[in-house]
Scaffold this motif. Structure first.
Motif, PDB file in Angstrom:
ATOM      1  N   VAL A  99       0.919  -1.015   0.003  1.00  0.00           N
ATOM      2  CA  VAL A  99      -0.031   0.081   0.003  1.00  0.00           C
ATOM      3  C   VAL A  99       0.670   1.298  -0.167  1.00  0.00           C
ATOM      4  CG1 VAL A  99      -1.780  -1.282   1.319  1.00  0.00           C
ATOM      5  CG2 VAL A  99      -0.250   0.130   2.622  1.00  0.00           C
ATOM      6  N   ASP A 100       1.846   1.180  -0.112  1.00  0.00           N
ATOM      7  CA  ASP A 100       2.923   2.137   0.327  1.00  0.00           C
ATOM      8  C   ASP A 100       3.604   2.739  -0.867  1.00  0.00           C
ATOM      9  OD1 ASP A 100       4.933   3.475   3.151  1.00  0.00           O
ATOM     10  OD2 ASP A 100       4.624   4.345   1.074  1.00  0.00           O
ATOM     11  N   GLU A 101       3.430   3.743  -1.532  1.00  0.00           N
ATOM     12  CA  GLU A 101       4.133   4.113  -2.983  1.00  0.00           C
ATOM     13  C   GLU A 101       5.187   5.032  -2.917  1.00  0.00           C
ATOM     14  OE1 GLU A 101       0.803   5.747  -5.210  1.00  0.00           O
ATOM     15  OE2 GLU A 101       0.107   3.587  -5.422  1.00  0.00           O
ATOM     16  N   TYR A 102       5.804   5.412  -1.300  1.00  0.00           N
ATOM     17  CA  TYR A 102       6.685   6.113  -1.197  1.00  0.00           C
ATOM     18  C   TYR A 102       8.042   5.527  -0.820  1.00  0.00           C
ATOM     19  CZ  TYR A 102       2.657   8.728  -0.743  1.00  0.00           C
ATOM     20  OH  TYR A 102       1.413   9.249  -0.986  1.00  0.00           O
ATOM     21  N   VAL A 103       8.373   4.280  -0.968  1.00  0.00           N
ATOM     22  CA  VAL A 103       9.697   3.736  -0.828  1.00  0.00           C
ATOM     23  C   VAL A 103      10.821   4.153  -1.409  1.00  0.00           C
ATOM     24  CG1 VAL A 103      10.965   1.270  -0.523  1.00  0.00           C
ATOM     25  CG2 VAL A 103       8.470   1.706   0.086  1.00  0.00           C
ATOM     26  N   LEU A 104      10.543   4.385  -3.150  1.00  0.00           N
ATOM     27  CA  LEU A 104      11.543   4.682  -3.784  1.00  0.00           C
ATOM     28  C   LEU A 104      11.930   5.935  -3.423  1.00  0.00           C
ATOM     29  CD1 LEU A 104      12.942   3.605  -6.364  1.00  0.00           C
ATOM     30  CD2 LEU A 104      10.934   4.619  -7.816  1.00  0.00           C
ATOM     31  N   GLU A 105      11.263   7.020  -3.183  1.00  0.00           N
ATOM     32  CA  GLU A 105      11.506   8.368  -2.805  1.00  0.00           C
ATOM     33  C   GLU A 105      12.464   8.068  -1.768  1.00  0.00           C
ATOM     34  OE1 GLU A 105       9.635  12.400  -1.325  1.00  0.00           O
ATOM     35  OE2 GLU A 105       8.311  10.844  -2.093  1.00  0.00           O
ATOM     36  N   ALA A 106      12.279   7.187  -0.709  1.00  0.00           N
ATOM     37  CA  ALA A 106      12.983   7.144   0.548  1.00  0.00           C
ATOM     38  C   ALA A 106      14.379   6.608   0.220  1.00  0.00           C
ATOM     39  CB  ALA A 106      12.357   6.099   1.627  1.00  0.00           C
ATOM     40  N   LEU A 107      14.420   5.720  -0.840  1.00  0.00           N
ATOM     41  CA  LEU A 107      15.697   5.351  -1.209  1.00  0.00           C
ATOM     42  C   LEU A 107      16.453   6.453  -1.660  1.00  0.00           C
ATOM     43  CD1 LEU A 107      14.634   1.748  -2.350  1.00  0.00           C
ATOM     44  CD2 LEU A 107      15.594   2.265  -0.122  1.00  0.00           C
ATOM     45  N   ARG A 108      15.876   7.342  -2.649  1.00  0.00           N
ATOM     46  CA  ARG A 108      16.598   8.268  -3.290  1.00  0.00           C
ATOM     47  C   ARG A 108      16.876   9.178  -2.260  1.00  0.00           C
ATOM     48  NH1 ARG A 108      12.537   7.931  -7.974  1.00  0.00           N
ATOM     49  NH2 ARG A 108      13.849   6.714  -9.592  1.00  0.00           N
ATOM     50  N   GLY A 109      16.301   9.221  -1.197  1.00  0.00           N
ATOM     51  CA  GLY A 109      16.618  10.229  -0.214  1.00  0.00           C
ATOM     52  C   GLY A 109      17.965   9.705   0.742  1.00  0.00           C
ATOM     53  N   GLY A 110      18.175   8.623   0.340  1.00  0.00           N
ATOM     54  CA  GLY A 110      19.535   8.408   1.260  1.00  0.00           C
ATOM     55  C   GLY A 110      19.247   6.820   1.942  1.00  0.00           C
ATOM     56  N   ALA A 111      17.992   6.428   2.124  1.00  0.00           N
ATOM     57  CA  ALA A 111      17.884   5.110   2.987  1.00  0.00           C
ATOM     58  C   ALA A 111      18.635   4.061   2.276  1.00  0.00           C
ATOM     59  CB  ALA A 111      16.536   4.727   2.862  1.00  0.00           C
ATOM     60  N   GLY A 112      19.395   3.282   3.330  1.00  0.00           N
ATOM     61  CA  GLY A 112      20.160   2.076   2.715  1.00  0.00           C
ATOM     62  C   GLY A 112      19.341   0.780   2.450  1.00  0.00           C
ATOM     63  N   GLY A 113      18.117   0.768   2.606  1.00  0.00           N
ATOM     64  CA  GLY A 113      17.190  -0.456   2.578  1.00  0.00           C
ATOM     65  C   GLY A 113      15.928  -0.339   3.012  1.00  0.00           C
ATOM     66  N   PHE A 114      15.028  -1.162   2.846  1.00  0.00           N
ATOM     67  CA  PHE A 114      13.498  -1.250   3.343  1.00  0.00           C
ATOM     68  C   PHE A 114      13.427  -2.755   4.128  1.00  0.00           C
ATOM     69  CE2 PHE A 114      10.670  -3.478   1.236  1.00  0.00           C
ATOM     70  CZ  PHE A 114      11.206  -3.571  -0.446  1.00  0.00           C
ATOM     71  N   LEU A 115      12.546  -2.634   5.107  1.00  0.00           N
ATOM     72  CA  LEU A 115      11.937  -3.937   5.528  1.00  0.00           C
ATOM     73  C   LEU A 115      10.549  -3.711   5.569  1.00  0.00           C
ATOM     74  CD1 LEU A 115      14.025  -4.252   8.651  1.00  0.00           C
ATOM     75  CD2 LEU A 115      14.436  -5.494   6.608  1.00  0.00           C
ATOM     76  N   LEU A 116       9.861  -4.792   5.188  1.00  0.00           N
ATOM     77  CA  LEU A 116       8.248  -4.894   5.388  1.00  0.00           C
ATOM     78  C   LEU A 116       8.146  -5.155   7.005  1.00  0.00           C
ATOM     79  CD1 LEU A 116       7.208  -7.221   2.476  1.00  0.00           C
ATOM     80  CD2 LEU A 116       7.259  -4.851   2.420  1.00  0.00           C
ATOM     81  N   LYS A 117       6.778  -4.525   7.510  1.00  0.00           N
ATOM     82  CA  LYS A 117       6.792  -4.688   8.895  1.00  0.00           C
ATOM     83  C   LYS A 117       6.426  -5.951   9.360  1.00  0.00           C
ATOM     84  CE  LYS A 117       5.524   0.013   9.953  1.00  0.00           C
ATOM     85  NZ  LYS A 117       4.732   0.892  10.596  1.00  0.00           N
ATOM     86  N   ASP A 118       6.311  -7.221   8.236  1.00  0.00           N
ATOM     87  CA  ASP A 118       5.952  -8.224   8.643  1.00  0.00           C
ATOM     88  C   ASP A 118       7.365  -9.220   8.284  1.00  0.00           C
ATOM     89  OD1 ASP A 118       5.991  -8.189   5.919  1.00  0.00           O
ATOM     90  OD2 ASP A 118       3.875  -9.567   5.826  1.00  0.00           O
ATOM     91  N   THR A 119       8.295  -8.727   7.939  1.00  0.00           N
ATOM     92  CA  THR A 119       9.562  -9.062   7.840  1.00  0.00           C
ATOM     93  C   THR A 119       9.832 -10.211   9.055  1.00  0.00           C
ATOM     94  OG1 THR A 119      10.341  -7.518   6.287  1.00  0.00           O
ATOM     95  CG2 THR A 119      12.039  -9.031   7.420  1.00  0.00           C
ATOM     96  N   PRO A 120      10.492 -11.602   8.916  1.00  0.00           N
ATOM     97  CA  PRO A 120      10.704 -12.376   9.870  1.00  0.00           C
ATOM     98  C   PRO A 120      11.627 -11.843  10.979  1.00  0.00           C
ATOM     99  CG  PRO A 120      10.561 -13.688   7.830  1.00  0.00           C
ATOM    100  CD  PRO A 120      10.423 -12.207   7.540  1.00  0.00           C
ATOM    101  N   PRO A 121      11.744 -11.784  12.007  1.00  0.00           N
ATOM    102  CA  PRO A 121      12.847 -11.187  12.807  1.00  0.00           C
ATOM    103  C   PRO A 121      14.313 -11.637  12.545  1.00  0.00           C
ATOM    104  CG  PRO A 121      11.022 -12.320  14.305  1.00  0.00           C
ATOM    105  CD  PRO A 121      10.903 -12.558  12.870  1.00  0.00           C
ATOM    106  N   ARG A 122      14.502 -12.769  12.204  1.00  0.00           N
ATOM    107  CA  ARG A 122      16.025 -13.011  11.959  1.00  0.00           C
ATOM    108  C   ARG A 122      16.416 -12.203  10.533  1.00  0.00           C
ATOM    109  NH1 ARG A 122      17.872 -19.188  10.863  1.00  0.00           N
ATOM    110  NH2 ARG A 122      17.238 -19.133  13.086  1.00  0.00           N
ATOM    111  N   GLU A 123      15.615 -11.875   9.742  1.00  0.00           N
ATOM    112  CA  GLU A 123      15.921 -11.032   8.857  1.00  0.00           C
ATOM    113  C   GLU A 123      16.018  -9.524   9.037  1.00  0.00           C
ATOM    114  OE1 GLU A 123      13.340 -11.709   5.240  1.00  0.00           O
ATOM    115  OE2 GLU A 123      13.354 -13.908   5.351  1.00  0.00           O
ATOM    116  N   ILE A 124      15.170  -9.121   9.921  1.00  0.00           N
ATOM    117  CA  ILE A 124      15.465  -7.819  10.383  1.00  0.00           C
ATOM    118  C   ILE A 124      16.900  -7.541  11.042  1.00  0.00           C
ATOM    119  CG2 ILE A 124      14.578  -5.966  12.222  1.00  0.00           C
ATOM    120  CD1 ILE A 124      11.703  -7.102  11.616  1.00  0.00           C
ATOM    121  N   LEU A 125      17.039  -8.425  11.866  1.00  0.00           N
ATOM    122  CA  LEU A 125      18.329  -8.348  12.560  1.00  0.00           C
ATOM    123  C   LEU A 125      19.578  -8.350  11.447  1.00  0.00           C
ATOM    124  CD1 LEU A 125      17.916 -10.777  15.499  1.00  0.00           C
ATOM    125  CD2 LEU A 125      17.863  -8.190  15.398  1.00  0.00           C
ATOM    126  N   THR A 126      19.611  -9.142  10.403  1.00  0.00           N
ATOM    127  CA  THR A 126      20.299  -9.288   9.268  1.00  0.00           C
ATOM    128  C   THR A 126      20.668  -7.934   8.660  1.00  0.00           C
ATOM    129  OG1 THR A 126      20.022 -11.767   9.026  1.00  0.00           O
ATOM    130  CG2 THR A 126      21.023 -10.654   7.367  1.00  0.00           C
TER     131      THR A 126
END
Length: 229
Positions: A99-126
């Protein structure tokens, strides 16, 4: 732009993390998750983007987990403000992709990556460890999906500008940039081009400086904006 910041975790090897989300339950859940990892320490929290900017100034941080949709100042504006300053922490955007159409803008703004809020815990830590080390937590498949997901009426103009910027690179720098755009790691780039790892890192660092970018995700986006892949 802030330029290259990827110096890695703070002294002692502990990754200093801030959690930014307007939902106290989300922040509590992430804090509990991170609490089980001895090499990651939550040193601050914020409930919106304005607080996030203040936290980034007040604390020595390696990584921030940044929600997008928040009151007052959203995560997009906060990411741009934080990453525009020298010594800025790396930022991983938290989002609900469908539902979120703003991820690309965040990456262009300097974010190093993104996570979905339902990402498994181990992947968040990684992802936190990966971004803290100065690498991107973003696969080439995700980059392509993001670009396909966001309809952009300015694509033609951005293509021309991106190609103009990339035209300033040497032949070798262009080869490295294209491989970064494919999502290759430094080790993979070195194998493909027959270069040592320090040489690859040097080329990537020069690309960031020459193109006035924050991180390799932005290199990849520039290559995709130029439609060279």
């Amino acid at each position: 732009m802030a330029g290259v910041t990827g110096d890695g975790p703070s002294a002692g090897g502990v990754i200093r993390l801030a959690i930014v989300d307007d939902d106290p339950l989300v922040r509590a859940g992430l804090r509990i998750l991170v609490g089980g990892s001895p090499e990651i320490e939550v040193v601050a929290e914020a409930g919106d983007g304005a607080e996030a900017v203040t936290v980034a100034q007040a604390h020595r941080l390696d990584v921030m987990l940044m929600d997008i949709r928040m009151p007052r100042v959203d995560g997009l504006a906060a990411t741009r403000r934080i990453r525009s300053r020298p010594g800025a922490p790396q930022i991983i955007v938290l989002t609900t992709f469908d539902v979120d159409e703003y991820v690309l803008e965040a990456l262009r703004g300097g974010a190093g990556g993104f996570l979905l809020k339902d990402t498994p815990p181990r992947e968040i830590l990684t992802a936190v460890r990966t971004v803290a080390a100065g690498a991107a937590s973003l696969s080439p498949t995700v980059i392509r999906r993001l670009i396909d997901h966001v309809a952009d009426p300015a694509a033609g103009t951005r293509r021309a500008r991106s190609r103009q910027r990339l035209a300033t690179l040497t032949e070798r720098e262009s080869e490295v940039a294209l491989l970064v755009g494919e999502g290759r790691s430094n080790a993979e780039i070195g194998t493909h081009l027959g270069m040592s790892l320090p040489t690859v890192k040097g080329h990537v660092s020069r690309l960031l400086t020459k193109l006035d970018l924050n991180n390799r995700v932005q290199i990849a986006l520039l290559v995709h904006d130029a439609e060279l892949l």
